[in-house]
Design a protein around this motif. Structure first.
Motif, PDB file in Angstrom:
ATOM      1  N   UNK A   8       0.831  -1.200   0.000  1.00 30.70           N
ATOM      2  CA  UNK A   8       0.000   0.000   0.000  1.00 30.70           C
ATOM      3  C   UNK A   8       0.866   1.251   0.000  1.00 30.70           C
ATOM      4  N   UNK A   9       0.229   2.372  -0.233  1.00 29.29           N
ATOM      5  CA  UNK A   9       0.939   3.656  -0.215  1.00 29.29           C
ATOM      6  C   UNK A   9       1.543   3.907   1.171  1.00 29.29           C
ATOM      7  N   UNK A  10       0.800   3.557   2.213  1.00 25.11           N
ATOM      8  CA  UNK A  10       1.286   3.753   3.578  1.00 25.11           C
ATOM      9  C   UNK A  10       2.513   2.887   3.837  1.00 25.11           C
ATOM     10  N   UNK A  11       2.510   1.654   3.312  1.00 24.78           N
ATOM     11  CA  UNK A  11       3.671   0.783   3.469  1.00 24.78           C
ATOM     12  C   UNK A  11       4.903   1.409   2.825  1.00 24.78           C
ATOM     13  N   UNK A  12       4.722   1.963   1.633  1.00 25.56           N
ATOM     14  CA  UNK A  12       5.850   2.574   0.927  1.00 25.56           C
ATOM     15  C   UNK A  12       6.347   3.814   1.667  1.00 25.56           C
ATOM     16  N   UNK A  13       5.417   4.607   2.213  1.00 20.93           N
ATOM     17  CA  UNK A  13       5.814   5.803   2.963  1.00 20.93           C
ATOM     18  C   UNK A  13       6.573   5.412   4.231  1.00 20.93           C
ATOM     19  N   UNK A  14       6.079   4.412   4.928  1.00 17.01           N
ATOM     20  CA  UNK A  14       6.749   3.959   6.150  1.00 17.01           C
ATOM     21  C   UNK A  14       8.112   3.362   5.819  1.00 17.01           C
ATOM     22  N   UNK A  15       8.187   2.610   4.731  1.00 14.63           N
ATOM     23  CA  UNK A  15       9.459   2.026   4.306  1.00 14.63           C
ATOM     24  C   UNK A  15      10.478   3.094   3.961  1.00 14.63           C
TER      25      UNK A  15
ATOM     26  N   UNK B 158      11.527   2.775  -2.386  1.00 18.18           N
ATOM     27  CA  UNK B 158      10.219   3.085  -1.807  1.00 18.18           C
ATOM     28  C   UNK B 158       9.644   4.356  -2.436  1.00 18.18           C
ATOM     29  N   UNK B 159      10.499   5.336  -2.679  1.00 13.41           N
ATOM     30  CA  UNK B 159      10.059   6.578  -3.297  1.00 13.41           C
ATOM     31  C   UNK B 159       9.548   6.332  -4.715  1.00 13.41           C
ATOM     32  N   UNK B 160      10.261   5.493  -5.463  1.00 14.41           N
ATOM     33  CA  UNK B 160       9.786   5.139  -6.810  1.00 14.41           C
ATOM     34  C   UNK B 160       8.443   4.431  -6.740  1.00 14.41           C
ATOM     35  N   UNK B 161       8.242   3.581  -5.745  1.00 10.31           N
ATOM     36  CA  UNK B 161       6.964   2.899  -5.574  1.00 10.31           C
ATOM     37  C   UNK B 161       5.843   3.901  -5.297  1.00 10.31           C
ATOM     38  N   UNK B 162       6.150   4.917  -4.503  1.00 18.45           N
ATOM     39  CA  UNK B 162       5.148   5.954  -4.210  1.00 18.45           C
ATOM     40  C   UNK B 162       4.773   6.698  -5.480  1.00 18.45           C
ATOM     41  N   UNK B 163       5.750   7.075  -6.282  1.00 16.15           N
ATOM     42  CA  UNK B 163       5.479   7.813  -7.520  1.00 16.15           C
ATOM     43  C   UNK B 163       4.734   6.962  -8.528  1.00 16.15           C
TER      44      UNK B 163
END
Length: 73
Positions: free
Chosen positions: A27-34, A64-69
């Motif tokens: 999830x987006x939250x997982x990526x932000x926390x990571x 993680x940043x790439x995953x968020x984008x």
């Protein structure tokens, strides 16, 4: 035979599709926390003088940043 055939050919059992399926579970939250965790660990290692470990954590943060984008697009 029908049930095992369907299970074998489902996306979860297809090795070629597993990375895509795994990405959907993050999830987006997982990526932000990571991202936050990896940056914090990188900073900690950098302060301790462990440049290689710091770089490893920073690279994980970039992932993680790439995953968020990718999710935002």
């Amino acid at each position: 035979m029908g049930q095992s055939y369907a299970r074998r050919n489902s996306p979860a059992f297809n090795p070629g599709s597993q990375p895509a399926a795994r990405e959907q579970l993050v999830t987006r939250e997982d990526a932000q926390q990571g991202y936050a965790r990896a940056m914090k660990l990188g900073d900690t290692e950098a302060l301790a003088g462990n440049r290689i470990e710091a770089e490893r954590h920073y690279q994980q943060a970039e992932h993680c940043l790439r995953s968020l984008h990718r999710r935002a697009a």
